[in-house]
Write a protein that holds these residues in place. Structure first.
Motif, PDB file in Angstrom:
ATOM      1  N   VAL A 194     -11.936   5.019   5.051  1.00 46.23           N
ATOM      2  CA  VAL A 194     -10.747   4.362   5.277  1.00 46.23           C
ATOM      3  C   VAL A 194     -10.197   3.603   3.509  1.00 46.23           C
ATOM      4  O   VAL A 194     -10.414   2.383   3.960  1.00 46.23           O
ATOM      5  N   SER A 195      -9.816   4.048   2.850  1.00 43.91           N
ATOM      6  CA  SER A 195      -9.599   3.910   1.520  1.00 43.91           C
ATOM      7  C   SER A 195      -8.437   3.273   1.092  1.00 43.91           C
ATOM      8  O   SER A 195      -7.452   3.742   1.197  1.00 43.91           O
ATOM      9  N   PRO A 196      -7.282   1.596   1.413  1.00 40.13           N
ATOM     10  CA  PRO A 196      -5.955   2.007   0.911  1.00 40.13           C
ATOM     11  C   PRO A 196      -5.494   2.106  -0.695  1.00 40.13           C
ATOM     12  O   PRO A 196      -6.680   1.662  -1.357  1.00 40.13           O
ATOM     13  N   ALA A 219      -3.622   6.092   2.095  1.00 38.66           N
ATOM     14  CA  ALA A 219      -4.881   5.909   1.984  1.00 38.66           C
ATOM     15  C   ALA A 219      -5.623   7.259   1.736  1.00 38.66           C
ATOM     16  O   ALA A 219      -5.116   8.154   1.955  1.00 38.66           O
ATOM     17  N   SER A 220      -6.497   6.683   1.619  1.00 38.70           N
ATOM     18  CA  SER A 220      -7.576   8.108   1.611  1.00 38.70           C
ATOM     19  C   SER A 220      -8.929   7.707   2.296  1.00 38.70           C
ATOM     20  O   SER A 220      -9.435   6.532   2.617  1.00 38.70           O
ATOM     21  N   TYR A 226       0.755  -1.405   0.089  1.00 42.73           N
ATOM     22  CA  TYR A 226       0.218  -0.339   0.493  1.00 42.73           C
ATOM     23  C   TYR A 226       0.586   1.304  -0.352  1.00 42.73           C
ATOM     24  O   TYR A 226       1.542   1.462   0.933  1.00 42.73           O
TER      25      TYR A 226
END
Length: 70
Positions: free
Chosen positions: A55-57, A47-48, A44
């Protein structure tokens, strides 16, 4: 049964297809880099936080290709 879907990603002139559960859409994101941990697998790149607060990796595609095709 649902048909599997795939996303084709490319980095450094190499391509790979990633199996996904669903393609939801497209979004512009601000990516926050993750700290590099000693000995950790660097899959990864960051993240966003999505509009709904999830939370999205973010997958580091060049690192994935290097690890997969090495």
């Amino acid at each position: 049964a649902p048909r599997p879907e795939a996303v084709v990603v490319e980095a450094e002139g190499r391509r790979i297809a990633l199996a996904v559960h669903a393609i939801v859409g497209q979004a512009e994101l601000v990516v926050k880099p993750l700290p590099r941990l000693r000995g950790a697998f660097h899959l990864y790149g960051g993240a966003s936080i999505l509009d709904d607060g999830t939370v999205s990796p973010i997958v580091d595609v060049p690192a994935l290709l290097h690890r997969t095709l090495a």
